[in-house]
Design a protein around this motif. Sequence first.
Motif, PDB file in Angstrom:
ATOM      1  N   LEU A 144     -86.278  47.027  68.882  1.00  0.00           N
ATOM      2  CA  LEU A 144     -85.161  47.853  69.239  1.00  0.00           C
ATOM      3  C   LEU A 144     -84.111  46.539  69.616  1.00  0.00           C
ATOM      4  O   LEU A 144     -84.786  46.143  70.991  1.00  0.00           O
ATOM      5  CB  LEU A 144     -85.497  48.519  70.378  1.00  0.00           C
ATOM      6  CG  LEU A 144     -86.943  49.536  69.838  1.00  0.00           C
ATOM      7  CD1 LEU A 144     -86.709  50.034  70.688  1.00  0.00           C
ATOM      8  CD2 LEU A 144     -85.770  50.486  69.253  1.00  0.00           C
ATOM      9  N   LEU A 145     -83.147  46.421  69.754  1.00  0.00           N
ATOM     10  CA  LEU A 145     -81.503  45.904  69.797  1.00  0.00           C
ATOM     11  C   LEU A 145     -80.883  46.605  70.536  1.00  0.00           C
ATOM     12  O   LEU A 145     -80.069  47.197  69.725  1.00  0.00           O
ATOM     13  CB  LEU A 145     -81.401  44.714  69.079  1.00  0.00           C
ATOM     14  CG  LEU A 145     -80.549  43.758  69.345  1.00  0.00           C
ATOM     15  CD1 LEU A 145     -80.701  42.555  69.952  1.00  0.00           C
ATOM     16  CD2 LEU A 145     -79.765  43.513  68.061  1.00  0.00           C
ATOM     17  N   PRO A 146     -80.423  46.219  71.655  1.00  0.00           N
ATOM     18  CA  PRO A 146     -79.580  46.941  72.170  1.00  0.00           C
ATOM     19  C   PRO A 146     -78.599  46.146  71.859  1.00  0.00           C
ATOM     20  O   PRO A 146     -78.306  45.817  72.753  1.00  0.00           O
ATOM     21  CB  PRO A 146     -80.413  47.194  73.977  1.00  0.00           C
ATOM     22  CG  PRO A 146     -81.175  46.086  74.296  1.00  0.00           C
ATOM     23  CD  PRO A 146     -81.877  45.710  72.743  1.00  0.00           C
ATOM     24  N   LEU A 147     -77.093  47.348  71.164  1.00  0.00           N
ATOM     25  CA  LEU A 147     -76.188  46.378  70.990  1.00  0.00           C
ATOM     26  C   LEU A 147     -75.314  47.158  72.431  1.00  0.00           C
ATOM     27  O   LEU A 147     -74.393  46.135  72.652  1.00  0.00           O
ATOM     28  CB  LEU A 147     -75.744  47.180  69.866  1.00  0.00           C
ATOM     29  CG  LEU A 147     -77.043  47.273  68.876  1.00  0.00           C
ATOM     30  CD1 LEU A 147     -75.651  47.600  67.173  1.00  0.00           C
ATOM     31  CD2 LEU A 147     -76.110  45.551  67.939  1.00  0.00           C
ATOM     32  N   ILE A 151     -76.171  52.048  72.926  1.00  0.00           N
ATOM     33  CA  ILE A 151     -76.327  51.964  71.688  1.00  0.00           C
ATOM     34  C   ILE A 151     -77.966  50.801  71.071  1.00  0.00           C
ATOM     35  O   ILE A 151     -78.011  49.955  71.543  1.00  0.00           O
ATOM     36  CB  ILE A 151     -75.245  51.709  70.415  1.00  0.00           C
ATOM     37  CG1 ILE A 151     -73.933  51.768  70.256  1.00  0.00           C
ATOM     38  CG2 ILE A 151     -75.942  51.580  69.183  1.00  0.00           C
ATOM     39  CD1 ILE A 151     -72.889  51.861  70.277  1.00  0.00           C
ATOM     40  N   ILE A 152     -79.171  51.809  70.274  1.00  0.00           N
ATOM     41  CA  ILE A 152     -80.006  50.759  69.985  1.00  0.00           C
ATOM     42  C   ILE A 152     -80.393  50.706  68.911  1.00  0.00           C
ATOM     43  O   ILE A 152     -79.927  51.874  68.180  1.00  0.00           O
ATOM     44  CB  ILE A 152     -81.553  50.806  70.886  1.00  0.00           C
ATOM     45  CG1 ILE A 152     -80.680  51.415  72.437  1.00  0.00           C
ATOM     46  CG2 ILE A 152     -82.250  50.081  70.230  1.00  0.00           C
ATOM     47  CD1 ILE A 152     -82.339  51.991  73.147  1.00  0.00           C
ATOM     48  N   CYS A 258     -73.862  43.497  63.417  1.00  0.00           N
ATOM     49  CA  CYS A 258     -74.538  42.621  65.049  1.00  0.00           C
ATOM     50  C   CYS A 258     -74.016  43.108  66.470  1.00  0.00           C
ATOM     51  O   CYS A 258     -73.977  42.092  67.586  1.00  0.00           O
ATOM     52  CB  CYS A 258     -75.375  42.067  64.619  1.00  0.00           C
ATOM     53  SG  CYS A 258     -76.726  42.570  65.913  1.00  0.00           S
ATOM     54  N   GLY A 259     -73.252  43.975  66.314  1.00  0.00           N
ATOM     55  CA  GLY A 259     -72.359  43.995  68.259  1.00  0.00           C
ATOM     56  C   GLY A 259     -70.856  43.053  67.983  1.00  0.00           C
ATOM     57  O   GLY A 259     -70.841  43.089  69.043  1.00  0.00           O
ATOM     58  N   SER A 260     -71.111  42.307  67.162  1.00  0.00           N
ATOM     59  CA  SER A 260     -69.933  41.247  68.112  1.00  0.00           C
ATOM     60  C   SER A 260     -68.866  41.171  66.023  1.00  0.00           C
ATOM     61  O   SER A 260     -69.327  41.534  64.837  1.00  0.00           O
ATOM     62  CB  SER A 260     -70.253  39.858  67.764  1.00  0.00           C
ATOM     63  OG  SER A 260     -70.663  39.296  66.818  1.00  0.00           O
ATOM     64  N   VAL A 261     -67.819  40.876  66.184  1.00  0.00           N
ATOM     65  CA  VAL A 261     -67.087  40.944  65.165  1.00  0.00           C
ATOM     66  C   VAL A 261     -66.451  39.984  64.813  1.00  0.00           C
ATOM     67  O   VAL A 261     -66.010  38.567  65.619  1.00  0.00           O
ATOM     68  CB  VAL A 261     -65.763  42.126  64.770  1.00  0.00           C
ATOM     69  CG1 VAL A 261     -64.726  41.967  66.459  1.00  0.00           C
ATOM     70  CG2 VAL A 261     -64.848  42.250  63.765  1.00  0.00           C
TER      71      VAL A 261
END
Lengths: 614, 838
Positions: A144-147, A151-152, A258-261
């Motif tokens: 599990l990666l909490p973004l 949001i996980i 992955c939560g970044s842009v």
Amino acid sequence: MASDRLDAPALPDFTILKRLARDQLIYLLEQLPGKKDLFIEPELMSPLDRIANVSILKQHDIDKLYKLENKPIYSNSEQLCFLIRPRVKHVKHIANLVNADKKAGLSKKYKIIFSPQKFYACDMILEEEGVFGDVTSDEWPFYLLPLDDDIISMELPEFYRDYFLEGEQRWIGTVARSLNLLNTIFGPMSKVYGIGRCAKMTYEMWKELLEDEEVVQKERKPDLGLVFMIDRDVDYITPMCSQVVYEGLVDDIFRIKCGSVEFGPEVTSSDRSVKILLNSQDKVFGEIRNEHFSNVFSFLSQKARNLQSQYDKRRGMDIKQMKTFVSQELKGLKQEHRMLSLHIGACESIMKKKTKQDFQELLKTEHSLLEGFDIRECINLIEEHINRQVSPIESLRLLCLLSLTENGLIAKDYRSLKTQYLQSYGSEHLLTFSNLKRAGLLTEQTPTEALTAVESRVGKLVTDKAVGKLTDAFSSLAKKSHFRGISKKLGLIPRVDGDYDLKTPRDMAYVFSGAYIPLSCKIMEHVLVRKSWAGLEEVMRLLNNIEFSEQLTERNSFQDSYRTIVVVFLGGCTFSEISALRFLGKEIGYRFVFLTTAITNSARILESMTETKS
Amino acid sequence: MDFCTASWNPMGDAYYRKFDLYQMEWNVKEEFKDCIVAVGPYGGPIALMKNYLKKEGGSSSRPVLEIYSASGVLLSTLTWKSGQVVHLGWTVSEDLLCIQEDGTVLIYDLFCVFKRTFTMGNEVKQNQVLEARVFHSEYRTGIAILTGPLKFTIVSNIEDLKLHRMPDVPGAKVPPSCWTVLIQDRMTCILLAIGKELYLLDNTSCTAITLPGLSPLSGAYLHMSVSFHYKYLAVFTDSGYIWMGTSSLEEKLCDLTSDIKQPPKQMSWCIRPRSKRVAIVVLWDKILLVGGCAKENILFPLDEETFMVSELDGVRLISHSTHEFLHEIPKATEEIFKIASMAPGALLMEAQKEYEKESQKADDYLREIKDQNLLPVAVAQCIEAAGYEHLTELQKSLLRAASFGKCFLDAYSPSDFVTMCNDLRVLNAIKEYQIGIPLTIVQYKQLTFPVLLDRLVLRRLYPLAVKICEYMKIPEFQGVSRVLAHWACFKVQQKEKSDEEIAHAINQKLGDTAGISYSEIASKAFDCGRTELAIKLLEYEPKSEDQVPLLLKMKRSKLALGKAIESGDTDLVYTVVSYMKNELNRGDFFMTLRNHPIALSLYRQFCKYEEPETLKDLYNQDDNHLELGNFHVRASYSTEKGVEGRVAELQNAVDEYSKAKNDFAAKATEDQIKLIRIQRSLQEKMDKPYVDYSLHDTIYNLILDGLQKKAEQLYKDFKIPDKRYWWLKMSALAEKEDWEELENFSKSKKSPIGYLPYVEICMKHRNKFEAKKYIARVSPEQRVKAFLLIGDLDQAAEAAIEHKNENEMNMVLSKCSGVTDAAVADKIERAKVQLLKK
């Protein structure tokens, strides 16, 4: 609805999951003492970066970091460590590397760390390639990666294709274990709702895990109350629609990874790209992420004015005030300023692309399809779209949307549109269409209605775990959508007099400009408000009756936790759905936590279905 | 309590006593000297091999191996049919090692059930075993062997068979008169005596040894003995001299000279752990000598032939009629029972006795102890002493005294008392004649409870073991469940009962007890050749990951596959599939997969990467022509590089699609073949890569390359819709900036897509001049758009006003900006007003 509005409960702190994953990884790295080079598979790089950055890795004797690519490696290190997903391709590649080293008379230490788990097939490959004894392997249970706060992500984009296309169930256990982990730390959760075959299997496996645990659950206050599991194929319509809330748009256009842009030069208005994290830490973003795009620009300009006035406070300050200003506020303001200018840049870039005539027409077509008007015209437009080679994925998206809303294409259109597509993009897409058909995304209408009877029977069979004897043909039948009926029953198309007010929306339809309420979210709303599946019988019949609800623990005294809901999207969820549910949460006083196998959108789903020459 | 001390024999400042453990009721007629005898330590069983010597002339009677409990209850017998046995010995886990002349070692359990065998190597086999010793170190059992040519071979751990050849003794011609195994710093050595010389053999060298403080006149060595824990060594010489010292051979403790000069039958140390005093017990035919550092020795006359066994805290003496234990009186016991002892424990005993007599003296005694603040000591002494007593009566009276004493203590923690009671209860239970394990409390503590439990289980004393576990409140997982599992494993070996009966009995007793692994029991059943029973038992196993491997081992792969799929664990499914792949023939394998779609899809995934050809076979088997077609299509672009190869693959695909009655795919693929062929010729002609283009791109490129005719031909051949062709040709010509041709094309036929796109495409290439040419032909509805595209607001406004279309007017208006277009804007506004008026 607003009358009995409750405050949404606070969210638990999911960053503990990151710490857990980091500690586990460090432990594994230390199992191989001494300097070593680390090879990371590309897909794990971004998630890893969120868990342990380069300096942490260097602290634990990682000498050099490489991306694992399908080519020979050049490393002088005596110890090589590979961090990979359990894929046959990668294992085979590593086996080849080891064999090459052996041939060259080099003896090195090799260690493979599989994340999140190892599959039997991996060992089998190592064995077949004759390197089983040369390589040690470990599992990094990084599920599990909490973004973000709510949001996980499991960061398993392949879940979608593996399960929904290939019928591979290997990731189901992984999801079950993730749920179990979440339950151990933040539970005990008290009730589970679910819809879909995969949801059901996942729940069954999770239940077994729960039963295996001998721990006597203490009466502690759970942070998470309910679970709602949903298969992606229950609602294919929503991800096939163009996203128009800000975060969804950014994802569609720039691809949030992955939560970044990464904003390119056209956004930064400089010659370099900028990579930023998109989450609630970014205050500007936090305020606009869930907004319909039409509101964003005016909001940002308002924000810019506010910012300017805060800067302007400097004037007329004495030295002391200036000092506190510089030490306390300036940094925050500068950061905000930077973000603001990036988002404004992004907006401009989006505007340029999306306010063009084409896009408006596209949206109009989508809305017509959802409402079921002017279908012929839509088909002509799609055809023109294909003929002009506008975009292979966009064309597929429209085709799928057409098929999903119309319950399959009529034979003539099916053939002609496919022919057009093949002529435009090459005949290997014959396989793409074969995939789409199997997944139920793009189908041909069946002439007789007698099949629906078979379908519902098959649907019932599907729920029975022991009966796995389901041929592909049947399952693709079972996946056929009955969108019109469902839409009518659930009122997915809001009736609006005049313009839909996007600034102060009344319902979740705002995420699609007021044209459509996401099916997945509507089902959840229905179940959560009624606290059961009651009243959805007709809809469930159309969705093949694969729903369930079960009490996990005795009702406890912490009623409050009932209002924190883990929504599990098996096969991925879109930012539009997240925005819609966040909106719903505020309306009915619930808090949603999103657990998804990956963040997805139409392009990601369709790309995974596409057969390409590479 | 003087009767207690009657059996005490003083030696120096210590006392030794010998008491009966059991009256042996066994039926052994043979003398021990005619048998090979082996007795296990820690109250272990007795193995006797009768008739062990090969009789000349082929006598009818074979050797017989008999195993008795320590109390003489016959556990099992076996008629020996293997080779000549030289030595018997027990392992730490109570297995019997039978060492044969040829160096073969056979291992039997307590019930004479053969377990396994190993050999001590070729050298031993060739030269034959002369003598052998079994020795124990912590948790291990080793064997030392002396062969004919006087070579020693050692195995330090029979579980981990590594043979060590010891170095030779230089110049040795005769066998050593005596030898023993020494363990120094975890190293196994051999100490041996030849005549008057002593040698120490370690892994690498042979060293001659002189014992410190040994009288030079002591003579030749006859016997030597090492203590239970290899701490001390004693040697006996032909002058009757006994040297006692540490086994490091560096220190002498004391020596003595016995009157008997004959070589003793056995010699053994009698030491109590943590006691400073040492004693050696020497056994001859008729006499037993206990000697130590004191001046006087103790002599016991022996009526019967006796066999001596060294224990941790004493020696056991086994004769045909009795089983005795000889040990040093422990300190606590001595203080309590010694005549006229004033130790606190002794006073407490007195006090309790008086209390029972209801005498006021009780108070006097108590007061005396309490005045010295010694009551805690007194209680502790009584508890400790109770543990050392063999007779339950004595145990009871000591515990009674302790119990009495602790009433007068504040804040006394009863745990010692309770533990002692529990331990004694257990020890007394296993000491029982039928069970026959005479453990002392010291041995028991050393052995530990779990090991004791193992021993009970090994002796199949399941009910007793369960009772003891329950009594000792051992967690089910370590206690009762384990015993029951062992019971079940034993049960499955009972051949006379039916599978159903046994499976039922086991499930009845075990139920869902925590920690029971049905798969282990099933595995045992399978080992005994009872496959059906194993399968029945596996049904009770809740964990699929335990069921599946065993089912595979039993070659029930289909059943295993079912279980694996049911579990939802894909790894398990994979395990079974890969097993079946190797085990079954291809046809059966595929058939099985076909019945299990989940396994099939897993295997397909695997094949996709690993064995594409197998994938094809799979589809073939299923007559899945559609997938076969797809397979060939995929091959046509992923594996085949040459054009001919690709065409061949595609042709296969066409065939398969036709079989699958998928006309569409067949037709599309045929077209593709046609296209590839054309592309190849184009490629050759133009020297430009055409082959990977789609039809659309091919024609587009043809136009770019100026091959209009060819393009036209393809358009007709492939029945390309007009609309597409128009879009395509228009864009291509515009890209080529061939404006003349574009104009010609626009005039050649009526455009199916109208003329607005012409305007658009020209503007896209920023050619306003050309764009204007088409405006006139744009349909009236689109004309406003067209004017806007070329940026002619004026005209756009005109057109919009002409159409009286408010939407169009607004569109134009929205394009008007600032001052420059004010006139236009104005015009529209006015028109709008007019429109409204109407």
